[in-house]
Design an enzyme around this catalytic site. Structure first.
Site, PDB file in Angstrom:
ATOM      1  N   GLN A 140       0.822  -1.199   0.000  1.00  0.00           N
ATOM      2  CA  GLN A 140       0.000   0.000   0.000  1.00  0.00           C
ATOM      3  C   GLN A 140       0.859   1.253   0.000  1.00  0.00           C
ATOM      4  OE1 GLN A 140      -3.177   0.484  -0.298  1.00  0.00           O
ATOM      5  NE2 GLN A 140      -3.798  -1.643  -0.365  1.00  0.00           N
ATOM      6  N   PRO A 208       1.553  38.705  -1.034  1.00  0.00           N
ATOM      7  CA  PRO A 208       0.504  38.290  -0.092  1.00  0.00           C
ATOM      8  C   PRO A 208      -0.204  37.026  -0.572  1.00  0.00           C
ATOM      9  CG  PRO A 208       0.306  40.616  -0.704  1.00  0.00           C
ATOM     10  CD  PRO A 208       1.287  40.016  -1.641  1.00  0.00           C
ATOM     11  N   PRO A 209      -0.915  36.351   0.317  1.00  0.00           N
ATOM     12  CA  PRO A 209      -1.667  35.159  -0.094  1.00  0.00           C
ATOM     13  C   PRO A 209      -2.732  35.500  -1.130  1.00  0.00           C
ATOM     14  CG  PRO A 209      -1.505  35.297   2.307  1.00  0.00           C
ATOM     15  CD  PRO A 209      -1.008  36.601   1.769  1.00  0.00           C
ATOM     16  N   GLY A 210      -2.889  34.613  -2.099  1.00  0.00           N
ATOM     17  CA  GLY A 210      -3.963  34.768  -3.080  1.00  0.00           C
ATOM     18  C   GLY A 210      -3.641  35.632  -4.265  1.00  0.00           C
ATOM     19  N   THR A 211      -2.393  36.070  -4.418  1.00  0.00           N
ATOM     20  CA  THR A 211      -2.051  36.967  -5.526  1.00  0.00           C
ATOM     21  C   THR A 211      -1.612  36.222  -6.783  1.00  0.00           C
ATOM     22  OG1 THR A 211       0.148  37.217  -4.534  1.00  0.00           O
ATOM     23  CG2 THR A 211      -1.472  38.941  -4.083  1.00  0.00           C
ATOM     24  N   GLU A 430     -23.453  54.154  12.241  1.00  0.00           N
ATOM     25  CA  GLU A 430     -23.053  54.091  10.829  1.00  0.00           C
ATOM     26  C   GLU A 430     -23.283  55.432  10.128  1.00  0.00           C
ATOM     27  OE1 GLU A 430     -21.348  51.685   9.839  1.00  0.00           O
ATOM     28  OE2 GLU A 430     -21.683  50.428  11.600  1.00  0.00           O
ATOM     29  N   ASP A 505     -13.275  50.306  15.737  1.00  0.00           N
ATOM     30  CA  ASP A 505     -12.925  51.609  15.151  1.00  0.00           C
ATOM     31  C   ASP A 505     -11.815  52.284  15.954  1.00  0.00           C
ATOM     32  OD1 ASP A 505     -14.967  51.213  13.310  1.00  0.00           O
ATOM     33  OD2 ASP A 505     -16.447  52.198  14.587  1.00  0.00           O
TER      34      ASP A 505
END
Length: 635
Positions: A140, A208-211, A430, A505
């Site tokens: 295996q 950066p991540p995701g670029t 808001e 904020d």
């Protein structure tokens, strides 16, 4: 079903049958020796001359006997045949003397003694079963099993890898150009060698991540047409000492055999972390792996025509020896795409998705500043899911809008019960952000204001950037702090108390003010000096020798200056909201009635061009609601 699978199933069944047979046999032997009758009881029958007939198998010790006056046969397995024969040696003579009219029937079955064979069968079956299990474990694992392949590189299968070309990479033109040269060298090395040019030994993709770093590497593999060896940095790390270095050697040996070739190491920071950062020997294995990688990339042995491409988003923790020329000669920063890049990325991911006539790709690209390629792909995918959920045949603008907000802050939670008081506070909170931003010159346009909860936020004010500015001025940062404090100022002015809703904020405003003082040199009192470092995270081994590069007196001045910036911004925000209190009331009541307002309607409302009937919305904050508990007597 394939013959290979049939063979595997038959083998598994054979192993199971052998195991069951062993268990049944051992169980039967145990049960046979666990009879209720004891040897002393059987011998007492003989001593009392009660046995009228008995038959003994000399080979197995099986005893069959009948008692006087009974017809049923009894069975017993004699533990030791020789002892039994000794104990019953004179039994026939004694029995025949006492009962001459009932002669004893006695038989001895003289067969070859095979007891040793019966006792050997379980041992043989156990050995066979153990060998079979070991064989299948190794089968295996592949080849000799993991026990003999620890030092082999765990390469990803090229056939199973997703194919890509440079056409699939959008919004990274300069990055592609840097890699095109490498692909061209692998295809036409003579063109470069005639000019004395050498191809970079290593290319490090940073960002950066995701670029799109991994996508670029896959595109290089798709364009080059040469062997491609992808592996993850974590695949080198094992619990056994020396395995990582062995896998590095094996990886480069395989690449050299198939040169010209490309090695791609994803998330190289898992193995390339700065050496000397650990305490004791816990990190020695990782450091030995890194040492071997450094030698293979630029050591005594030649490594021509093998190019190493690596990707990471943590350049700050990589060992300096990896980054020097001769190893990773070329470092390509794959950053966030600009508006043109985002438009190209959206075009690529929208290729197989039907878009409605109201969908404007350019507008989406303008409103998604700060999104990576992965984020944009996710936006279009979420929009397609929303369209399918609503049984539409095409993606419309509303789907894109909702998908964008979903990616930023999560889905709307309309079903959650919110008290009238909380709604009132959120609406003014808001409204404070929106009105303050609208009256600040450098702040971005309001894209949407909503009091519908998304994720952890009770409400949101979303902005639409008009430009992709790379630099931020001091004035813009100051006004950003004023805008961030708009919610807290609104609560103070228009509700009877302040709430915890402004905690995030305040945290962001304080962080911005501290960076203005310590990082960007925006404070005249403190001066144009950097205090502290960018990398403030704990790094075991380094943090013990880390000291602040400023005194306690300077630290006190920094705190005073940060507080002064925040206090001044707070005062200016209060003045803005007081001056536009009428707009605050109108916007807050609009939100209480309709829950959200888009950017166009917000602009019209601020310019008195939007007429709305909000006379049914109360002016005063609702009181606290008391919860009536049913069946309280049970508590």
């Amino acid at each position: 079903m394939t013959p290979k699978k049939n063979k595997g199933i038959i083998t598994y069944l054979l192993v199971i049958v052998i195991a069951v047979f062993c268990l049944v046999y051992i169980s039967s032997r145990l049960n046979s020796n666990a009879e209720k009758t004891e040897y002393t009881t059987v011998i007492s029958y003989f001593d009392d001359l009660k046995v009228s007939y008995y038959e003994l198998d000399l080979g197995t010790g099986d005893l069959t006997y009948t008692l006087r006056g009974e017809e049923d046969e009894k069975h017993y397995t004699v533990p030791n045949v020789n002892i039994f024969l000794s104990d019953t040696e004179d039994y026939r003579k004694l029995y025949n003397e006492k009962y001459p009219d009932e002669p004893l029937r006695q038989d001895y079955i003289k067969i070859t003694d095979r007891t040793w064979l019966y006792s050997l069968i379980p041992v043989i079956l156990t050995i066979v079963l153990g060998i079979a299990i070991l064989y299948f474990m190794m089968k295996q694992s592949g080849g000799g099993g993991k026990y003999t392949t620890f030092g082999k590189a765990n390469l990803k299968s090229g056939a199973s890898a997703r194919k890509a070309t440079f056409k699939d990479v959008a919004g990274a033109d300069e990055e592609k150009q840097e890699l095109v040269e490498i692909v061209d060298y692998l295809k036409n090395p003579k063109k470069y060698t005639e000019l004395g040019a050498k191809v970079p030994k290593g290319v490090l993709l940073l960002g950066p991540p995701g670029t799109g770093k991994t996508l670029l590497a896959r595109a290089v593999a798709g364009e080059a047409g040469c062997p491609f060896f992808p592996i993850s940095g974590s695949d080198f790390v094992e619990m056994f000492v020396g395995v990582g270095a062995s896998r590095v050697r094996d990886l480069f040996e395989q690449a050299k055999k198939h040169a010209p070739a490309i090695i791609f190491i994803d998330e190289i920071d898992a193995v390339g972390r700065h050496r000397g950062a650990g305490l004791g020997g816990g990190h020695d294995e990782r450091e030995q792996t890194l040492n071997q990688l450094l030698v293979e990339m630029d050591g005594f042995t030649g490594n021509e025509s093998v190019i190493v491409i690596a990707a990471t988003n943590r350049r700050d923790i990589l060992d300096p020896a990896l980054l020097r020329p001769g190893r990773f000669d070329r470092q390509i920063v794959v950053g966030y795409p600009d508006v043109k890049g985002r438009e190209e990325i959206l075009q690529v991911h929208a290729k197989n998705k039907p878009l409605g006539p109201d969908v404007d790709i350019k507008r989406i690209a303008r409103t998604t500043r700060g999104f990576t390629g992965a984020d944009l792909e996710n936006v279009l995918n979420e929009a397609a899911l929303l369209a399918a959920r609503n049984n539409r045949s095409a993606i419309i603008e509303a789907d894109i809008e909702e998908a964008t907000l979903k990616v930023i802050a999560g889905p709307e939670k309309k079903s959650r019960i919110v008290t009238a008081r909380d709604n009132f506070i959120t609406a003014y909170h808001e409204a404070g952000h929106a009105v303050a931003s609208y009256n600040l010159k450098t702040q971005e346009k309001v894209h949407q204001v909503t009091i519908i909860q998304r994720g952890m936020a009770a409400g949101m004010t979303i902005y639409r950037p008009d430009t992709d500015d790379r630099t931020v001025s001091r004035t813009k940062m100051r006004e950003e702090i004023i805008s961030l404090l708009g919610g807290r100022c609104a609560e103070e002015l228009f509700t009877d108390d302040i709430s915890t809703g402004a905690s995030n904020d305040i945290e962001r405003a304080t962080s911005t003010a501290r960076k203005m003082v310590t990082k960007y040199g925006f404070s005249k009192k403190i001066g144009t000096v950097v205090y502290g470092s960018d990398n403030d995270e704990v790094f075991l081994g380094k943090d013990y020798g880390h000291t602040k590069n400023y005194s306690e007196a300077v630290a006190a001045q920094i705190d005073e200056e940060v507080r002064a910036i925040i206090d001044k911004a707070y005062s200016e925000c209060l003045e803005i909201l007081k001056a536009h209190a009428d707009k605050m009331h109108i916007l807050a009541k609009y939100l209480l009635k309709y829950e959200k307002i888009d950017g166009d309607d917000f602009d019209k409302l601020m310019k008195n061009e939007l007429v709305v009937d909000i006379s049914d919305i109360p002016d005063e904050i609702p009181p606290y609601e008391k919860v009536e508990t049913q069946g309280s007597e049970n508590y």
